[in-house]
Design an enzyme around this catalytic site. Structure first.
Site, short mmCIF file in Angstrom:
data_model
loop_
_atom_site.label_atom_id
_atom_site.label_comp_id
_atom_site.label_asym_id
_atom_site.label_seq_id
_atom_site.Cartn_x
_atom_site.Cartn_y
_atom_site.Cartn_z
N ARG A 64 11.37 -0.57 8.84
CA ARG A 64 11.31 -1.93 9.36
C ARG A 64 12.17 -2.01 10.60
NH1 ARG A 64 7.32 -2.61 6.98
NH2 ARG A 64 6.87 -3.99 5.26
N GLU A 117 9.05 -8.15 15.86
CA GLU A 117 7.63 -7.91 16.11
C GLU A 117 6.90 -9.22 16.33
OE1 GLU A 117 5.49 -5.16 13.49
OE2 GLU A 117 7.37 -4.05 13.37
N HIS A 121 3.07 -0.62 14.93
CA HIS A 121 3.07 -0.76 13.47
C HIS A 121 1.76 -0.23 12.86
CE1 HIS A 121 5.14 -3.33 10.14
NE2 HIS A 121 4.50 -2.32 9.61
N1 LIG Z 1 5.63 1.11 9.26
C1 LIG Z 1 4.78 0.88 8.27
O1 LIG Z 1 3.63 0.57 8.46
C2 LIG Z 1 5.25 1.03 6.86
C3 LIG Z 1 4.36 1.49 5.90
C4 LIG Z 1 4.80 1.61 4.58
C5 LIG Z 1 6.11 1.29 4.28
N2 LIG Z 1 6.96 0.86 5.24
C6 LIG Z 1 8.35 0.54 4.92
O2 LIG Z 1 8.91 1.68 4.27
C7 LIG Z 1 9.72 1.23 3.20
C8 LIG Z 1 9.86 2.31 2.16
O3 LIG Z 1 8.66 2.47 1.43
P1 LIG Z 1 8.58 3.41 0.13
O4 LIG Z 1 7.25 3.24 -0.48
O5 LIG Z 1 9.06 4.78 0.46
O6 LIG Z 1 9.68 2.69 -0.77
P2 LIG Z 1 10.64 3.33 -1.86
O7 LIG Z 1 11.19 2.17 -2.61
O8 LIG Z 1 9.95 4.42 -2.60
O9 LIG Z 1 11.81 4.01 -0.98
C9 LIG Z 1 12.86 3.30 -0.39
C10 LIG Z 1 14.12 4.12 -0.56
O10 LIG Z 1 15.18 3.50 0.18
C11 LIG Z 1 16.37 3.72 -0.56
N3 LIG Z 1 17.42 2.81 -0.11
C12 LIG Z 1 17.57 1.49 -0.38
N4 LIG Z 1 18.68 1.03 0.23
C13 LIG Z 1 19.23 2.09 0.89
C14 LIG Z 1 20.39 2.25 1.68
N5 LIG Z 1 21.24 1.23 1.92
N6 LIG Z 1 20.64 3.47 2.20
C15 LIG Z 1 19.81 4.51 1.97
N7 LIG Z 1 18.70 4.42 1.20
C16 LIG Z 1 18.43 3.22 0.68
C17 LIG Z 1 15.94 3.47 -2.01
O11 LIG Z 1 16.88 3.99 -2.93
C18 LIG Z 1 14.59 4.19 -2.03
O12 LIG Z 1 14.71 5.54 -2.44
C19 LIG Z 1 9.02 -0.05 2.71
O13 LIG Z 1 9.91 -0.91 2.06
C20 LIG Z 1 8.49 -0.65 3.99
O14 LIG Z 1 9.42 -1.56 4.52
C21 LIG Z 1 6.55 0.72 6.52
O1 LIG Z 2 5.21 -2.26 4.29
C1 LIG Z 2 4.08 -1.89 4.60
O2 LIG Z 2 3.24 -1.56 3.75
C2 LIG Z 2 3.67 -1.80 6.03
O3 LIG Z 2 4.56 -2.37 6.90
C3 LIG Z 2 2.27 -2.21 6.30
O4 LIG Z 2 1.61 -1.03 6.52
#
Ligand SMILES: NC(=O)c1ccc[n+]([C@@H]2O[C@H](COP(=O)([O-])OP(=O)(O)OC[C@H]3O[C@@H](n4cnc5c(N)ncnc54)[C@H](O)[C@@H]3O)[C@@H](O)[C@H]2O)c1
Ligand SMILES: O=C(O)[C@H](O)CO
Length: 375
Positions: free
Chosen positions: A262, A291, A309
């Protein structure tokens, strides 16, 4: 007063009314539901007018108190974010109005990790700069110093947030480019550690330099040691501006920083200053602090690769996200229980068999006291 909207309606005589505030790809989700809206980014007023007096559920993004209140007044009990991250949803407000909030985990993991890997390569090998140079007709012939970048093999990849996506990215970089791993997460990632150990043993057995892993006890350790650092934590109070001016200064001068999590995880204004002061430092960004805008100066930085994104934008994933979001809403409306393991959503994505009678992932199921599926 919101303007009248052109709405695409499927199954006008259906028993329930579910609104999608964004046009979504594929048809499976339509078959599972619904009606959709052609315009892409709707205002709160537009969405309230779409909800109208009767609405059972909504698929959307960026939901706050006014929208949950409007949905509840229209008799709705289900909302699904078409995303895995739900920092953009006011879950407390949803709890107040008794609305279930779904998200779409798992189906984005590999696609998002692949974009992070793509940005890592694009930054390391200066692909965007070189592409612009070529298109500008500036190429006169091969030169030893033309767009020299960084070799990844044997360098260290740092992952902050080794959850689903962070771990998938780490595996790609370790296995694909034989990088050593250092990671920081609040929890130990045993599966990831085992993977790197096994791959290291395989390389050693084949007479190659083995890869290694290390779980850092502080984030700063990763910043100091890694050559490429990719951010994959959730966005919350603990990760807001996790990478700030002070932390940027701890990174190697020629490091590469990737953000597909994010935007607000990085202090973007501080990043622009850092990029200006350190031309060999490179960044690959999929997300931005405010954004769809970028902080002044970012667009002009040659050492930044920036994309809008699109980390989850593969056809399979986007259709899968739409399907999971539809099934979250549908399942709640039908009174189905909640799927026990949101990390294992494959049965919902198999087009050749009907989905399980459950909601794939409801983030506030405990707060609402919703039952868990025994399937
Ligand atoms: N750019 C995009 O289009 C896109 C797509 C998918 C996900 N995302 C973002 O990616 C994030 C992660 O997704 P995921 O499915 O891997 O989630 P997830 O919950 O599997 O992984 C997140 C990890 O972050 C860790 N975490 C939390 N706080 C922390 C901190 N202070 N320091 C270090 N680690 C910490 C958690 O312990 C966890 O292991 C989502 O929450 C979303 O915001 C973005
Ligand atoms: O959190 C997510 O899933 C993304 O930002 C959208 O792809």
């Amino acid at each position: 007063m919101a303007k009248p909207l052109q709405v695409e309606v499927y199954n006008p005589n259906g028993k329930y009314r579910v609104v999608s505030t964004k046009s979504m790809p594929g048809t499976r989700w339509i078959n599972l539901l619904i009606c959709t809206e052609k315009k892409t980014i709707l205002s709160v007023e537009d969405i309230i007018s779409l909800i109208g007096n009767k609405c059972d559920g909504v698929i959307g993004q960026d939901w706050g108190e006014r929208l949950f209140s409007a949905l509840s007044r229209a008799g709705g009990t289900a909302f699904s974010n078409m995303a895995v991250g739900y920092n953009n949803v006011d879950v407390d407000a949803a709890n107040k109005y008794g609305v279930a909030v779904g998200n779409t985990p798992g189906v984005l993991t590999e696609t998002t990790a692949e974009l992070a890997a793509s940005l890592s390569l694009a930054a390391a090998r200066r692909i965007v700069e070189a592409d612009e140079f070529m298109r500008a007709g500036l190429y006169d012939g091969w030169l030893p110093n033309l767009f020299v970048g960084n070799l990844l093999k044997g360098q260290t990849v740092g992952v902050i947030g080794a959850g689903r996506i962070g771990s998938a990215y780490a595996r790609m970089m370790v296995e694909g480019f034989k990088m050593n791993l250092i990671y920081f997460d609040l929890y130990q990632s045993t599966r990831l550690e085992k993977f790197v150990t096994a791959y290291g043993q395989f390389l050693k057995a084949n007479g190659e330099q083995p890869v290694t892993w290390k779980r850092a006890s502080t984030m700063d350790e990763v910043l100091r040691e890694a050559d490429v650092i990719s951010l994959h934590p959730v966005l919350d109070k603990t990760t807001y501006h996790l990478v700030n001016k002070e932390r940027l200064s701890k990174m190697k001068k020629e490091a590469i920083l990737i953000n597909c999590s994010r935007g607000p995880v990085i202090d973007e204004a501080a990043l622009v200053e850092h990029l200006k002061a350190n031309p060999m430092f490179r960044v690959g960004l999929d997300v931005f602090e405010e954004e769809p805008y970028m902080k002044p100066g970012l667009a002009q930085m040659k050492n930044a690769v920036i994309v809008p994104h699109i980390a989850s934008a593969s056809k399979w994933t986007r259709e899968g996200m739409a399907t999971l979001a539809a099934l979250n809403v549908l399942g709640k409306i039908k009174g189905y229980p909640i799927w026990a393991d949101p990390n294992r959503v494959d049965p919902f994505l198999n087009e050749n068999s009907p989905p399980p009678a459950a909601c794939p992932s409801i983030v506030n199921s405990k707060a609402l006291g919703l039952p868990v599926s025994k399937l």
